[in-house]
Design a protein around this motif. Structure first.
Motif, mmCIF file in Angstrom:
data_model
loop_
_atom_site.group_PDB
_atom_site.id
_atom_site.type_symbol
_atom_site.label_atom_id
_atom_site.label_comp_id
_atom_site.label_asym_id
_atom_site.label_seq_id
_atom_site.Cartn_x
_atom_site.Cartn_y
_atom_site.Cartn_z
ATOM 1 N N VAL A 136 0.834 -1.199 0.000
ATOM 2 C CA VAL A 136 0.000 0.000 0.000
ATOM 3 C C VAL A 136 0.870 1.250 0.000
ATOM 4 C CG1 VAL A 136 -1.745 1.314 1.269
ATOM 5 C CG2 VAL A 136 -1.927 -1.168 1.121
ATOM 6 N N PHE A 137 1.960 1.217 0.765
ATOM 7 C CA PHE A 137 2.880 2.360 0.792
ATOM 8 C C PHE A 137 3.466 2.619 -0.594
ATOM 9 C CE2 PHE A 137 7.328 3.799 1.181
ATOM 10 C CZ PHE A 137 7.112 5.063 1.726
ATOM 11 N N LEU A 188 12.813 1.774 6.762
ATOM 12 C CA LEU A 188 11.670 2.666 6.915
ATOM 13 C C LEU A 188 10.486 1.902 7.515
ATOM 14 C CD1 LEU A 188 11.004 5.672 6.126
ATOM 15 C CD2 LEU A 188 9.955 4.750 4.071
ATOM 16 N N HIS A 189 10.258 0.723 6.993
ATOM 17 C CA HIS A 189 9.159 -0.109 7.494
ATOM 18 C C HIS A 189 9.417 -0.549 8.942
ATOM 19 C CE1 HIS A 189 7.002 -4.006 8.024
ATOM 20 N NE2 HIS A 189 6.022 -3.311 7.481
ATOM 21 N N GLN A 198 7.371 2.228 15.926
ATOM 22 C CA GLN A 198 6.582 3.348 16.423
ATOM 23 C C GLN A 198 5.139 2.932 16.664
ATOM 24 O OE1 GLN A 198 6.966 6.800 13.908
ATOM 25 N NE2 GLN A 198 9.200 6.883 14.115
ATOM 26 N N ALA A 199 4.585 2.141 15.736
ATOM 27 C CA ALA A 199 3.204 1.678 15.884
ATOM 28 C C ALA A 199 3.058 0.796 17.124
ATOM 29 C CB ALA A 199 2.773 0.920 14.639
ATOM 30 N N GLU A 200 4.039 -0.059 17.384
ATOM 31 C CA GLU A 200 3.992 -0.942 18.546
ATOM 32 C C GLU A 200 4.016 -0.135 19.847
ATOM 33 O OE1 GLU A 200 3.436 -4.237 20.623
ATOM 34 O OE2 GLU A 200 3.535 -4.237 18.426
ATOM 35 N N GLN A 201 4.770 0.952 19.854
ATOM 36 C CA GLN A 201 4.837 1.804 21.041
ATOM 37 C C GLN A 201 3.542 2.598 21.248
ATOM 38 O OE1 GLN A 201 8.298 4.224 20.348
ATOM 39 N NE2 GLN A 201 9.746 2.552 20.755
ATOM 40 N N GLU A 202 2.928 3.021 20.129
ATOM 41 C CA GLU A 202 1.727 3.864 20.219
ATOM 42 C C GLU A 202 0.469 3.066 20.535
ATOM 43 O OE1 GLU A 202 1.234 6.531 16.902
ATOM 44 O OE2 GLU A 202 3.399 6.722 16.655
ATOM 45 N N VAL A 203 0.344 1.875 19.932
ATOM 46 C CA VAL A 203 -0.885 1.082 20.126
ATOM 47 C C VAL A 203 -0.512 -0.362 20.462
ATOM 48 C CG1 VAL A 203 -2.424 2.520 18.731
ATOM 49 C CG2 VAL A 203 -0.979 0.811 17.598
ATOM 50 N N PRO A 204 0.164 -0.581 21.595
ATOM 51 C CA PRO A 204 0.690 -1.923 21.907
ATOM 52 C C PRO A 204 -0.374 -2.991 22.109
ATOM 53 C CG PRO A 204 0.852 -0.466 23.805
ATOM 54 C CD PRO A 204 0.466 0.392 22.648
ATOM 55 N N ASN A 205 -1.561 -2.593 22.542
ATOM 56 C CA ASN A 205 -2.583 -3.578 22.879
ATOM 57 C C ASN A 205 -3.715 -3.658 21.847
ATOM 58 O OD1 ASN A 205 -1.270 -4.178 25.368
ATOM 59 N ND2 ASN A 205 -2.159 -2.311 26.242
ATOM 60 N N ARG A 206 -3.512 -3.032 20.706
ATOM 61 C CA ARG A 206 -4.558 -3.041 19.683
ATOM 62 C C ARG A 206 -4.376 -4.218 18.733
ATOM 63 N NH1 ARG A 206 -7.138 1.859 19.215
ATOM 64 N NH2 ARG A 206 -8.644 0.667 17.968
ATOM 65 N N SER A 207 -5.388 -4.439 17.885
ATOM 66 C CA SER A 207 -5.371 -5.572 16.959
ATOM 67 C C SER A 207 -4.292 -5.412 15.892
ATOM 68 C CB SER A 207 -6.727 -5.715 16.278
ATOM 69 O OG SER A 207 -6.969 -4.607 15.430
ATOM 70 N N LYS A 208 -4.022 -6.521 15.202
ATOM 71 C CA LYS A 208 -3.020 -6.515 14.132
ATOM 72 C C LYS A 208 -3.367 -5.504 13.049
ATOM 73 C CE LYS A 208 -0.942 -9.509 10.605
ATOM 74 N NZ LYS A 208 -0.921 -10.879 10.024
ATOM 75 N N SER A 209 -4.632 -5.447 12.659
ATOM 76 C CA SER A 209 -5.036 -4.547 11.578
ATOM 77 C C SER A 209 -4.851 -3.083 11.975
ATOM 78 C CB SER A 209 -6.492 -4.810 11.176
ATOM 79 O OG SER A 209 -7.361 -4.618 12.276
ATOM 80 N N VAL A 210 -5.094 -2.755 13.244
ATOM 81 C CA VAL A 210 -4.893 -1.382 13.710
ATOM 82 C C VAL A 210 -3.407 -1.044 13.674
ATOM 83 C CG1 VAL A 210 -5.062 0.170 15.690
ATOM 84 C CG2 VAL A 210 -6.976 -1.334 15.112
ATOM 85 N N LYS A 211 -2.575 -1.976 14.138
ATOM 86 C CA LYS A 211 -1.129 -1.736 14.110
ATOM 87 C C LYS A 211 -0.634 -1.556 12.678
ATOM 88 C CE LYS A 211 -0.073 -4.198 18.405
ATOM 89 N NZ LYS A 211 0.609 -5.356 19.014
ATOM 90 N N GLN A 231 0.691 4.750 8.314
ATOM 91 C CA GLN A 231 0.684 6.192 8.538
ATOM 92 C C GLN A 231 2.071 6.695 8.917
ATOM 93 O OE1 GLN A 231 -2.359 7.069 11.454
ATOM 94 N NE2 GLN A 231 -3.889 5.866 10.358
ATOM 95 N N ARG A 232 2.760 5.936 9.780
ATOM 96 C CA ARG A 232 4.099 6.364 10.198
ATOM 97 C C ARG A 232 5.099 6.246 9.057
ATOM 98 N NH1 ARG A 232 1.228 8.283 12.502
ATOM 99 N NH2 ARG A 232 0.527 8.110 14.669
ATOM 100 N N MET A 233 4.957 5.246 8.193
ATOM 101 C CA MET A 233 5.841 5.144 7.022
ATOM 102 C C MET A 233 5.705 6.368 6.137
ATOM 103 S SD MET A 233 5.967 1.202 5.600
ATOM 104 C CE MET A 233 7.308 1.605 4.458
#
Length: 307
Positions: free
Chosen positions: A251-252, A272-273, A279-292, A298-300
């Protein structure tokens, strides 16, 4: 559609994107010569191309080709490619290359004997990555040189099913910077004709979106389809129970132009990935795979824009 030939044409991606001012018959001859190469070779040797084989594989039968063979040889010797790439700092580099080193035709033999210029070696031999491969049997019967070039470009990005480029880039690659003044003319006479012909004669077909700035067409996003598949419809909001899994890298890349992709080394892309995923793991550590995955994407994009 079934291919009429199992011979493969293999080119470095930079060659697929090069400006190649060849006629339809010259594209066919060069394609057939490339299909005879062993890309593990270290240097070019002379090759034979029989006029009869050219007609058989392209589906075009004209005895006039025998009379034109000498003129075709002269023309091929004059042809030069324009290859553009970007250095590590994102600066464009230009390279002009003569296509053929030698081209011969003897009327009694009814074949062209030709040898590629040594400068073509990085684009045709010892290819390990960033190359495009397609069957000659799909390419050779295409009746328009623009259809041939668009088919090559689509095959280059077939793995991620999307090719995005500016209208200016497409015009430059097709050699129509001074033709079809209005985009509506380019669309009708080049893109639409290619869409119909590629669907009828090859293993893929495409649909596309036009990205505009105001009323001006700036970019084209081609969607590449296999066989009879069509572009999937976007699911309705009420049908969504959870964000779908996405391939972050694909997608990127789909939002970048081909020139931008070529400016990115695989190592740089992987880093980059990796940074974005951390960063995603730090921001949303407890969210689902699709959210991460969504946050990683977005961070890429953010990291890419800050480069």
């Amino acid at each position: 559609m079934e291919s009429v030939s199992g011979e493969m044409i293999v080119k470095a991606n930079r060659l697929v994107q090069a400006k190649m001012p060849l006629s339809r018959v010259e594209h066919r001859i060069v394609g057939m010569l490339i299909s005879q190469l062993d890309r593990d070779d270290k240097e070019f040797s002379f090759q034979r191309l029989y006029i009869k084989d050219l007609m058989d594989q392209s589906g075009v039968f004209s005895n006039n080709l025998y009379n034109l063979a000498e003129d075709i040889c002269k023309s091929l010797l004059e042809k030069k490619l324009e290859v553009k790439k970007y250095d590590k700092n994102g600066k464009r580099e230009y390279r002009g290359i003569s296509l053929m080193d030698e081209c011969r035709y003897k009327e009694d033999d009814a074949y062209i004997r030709a040898k590629f210029n040594d400068s073509m070696e990085p684009f045709l031999l010892q290819l390990k990555k960033r190359f495009t491969m397609y069957e000659a049997g799909y390419f050779l019967p295409l009746g328009s040189k623009h259809s041939m070039r668009i088919y090559e470009l689509l095959k280059m990005r077939e793995d991620i099913s999307i090719l995005r480029m500016t209208v200016e880039e497409l015009r430059d690659i097709l050699g129509v910077t001074d033709s079809y003044e209005y985009f509506s003319q380019l669309k009708a006479h080049v893109i639409e004709n290619a869409r119909k012909e590629i669907r009828e004669k090859t293993d893929i077909h495409f649909t596309y979106d036009i990205e505009r700035e105001g009323r001006t067409a700036k970019r084209i996003k081609f969607f590449i389809h296999q066989g009879g598949e069509e572009r999937p419809e976007k699911p309705k909001m009420e049908d969504r129970t959870e964000a779908p899994n996405i391939d972050v890298m694909d997608v990127f890349l789909s939002d970048l132009t081909q020139e931008q992709i070529d400016a990115l080394s695989q190592e740089r892309l992987d880093k980059l990935h990796e940074r974005a995923a951390q960063q995603a793991e730090q921001e949303v550590p407890n969210r689902s795979k699709s959210v991460k995955q969504s946050v990683t994407l977005q961070r890429m994009k953010t990291l890419w824009e800050s480069l």
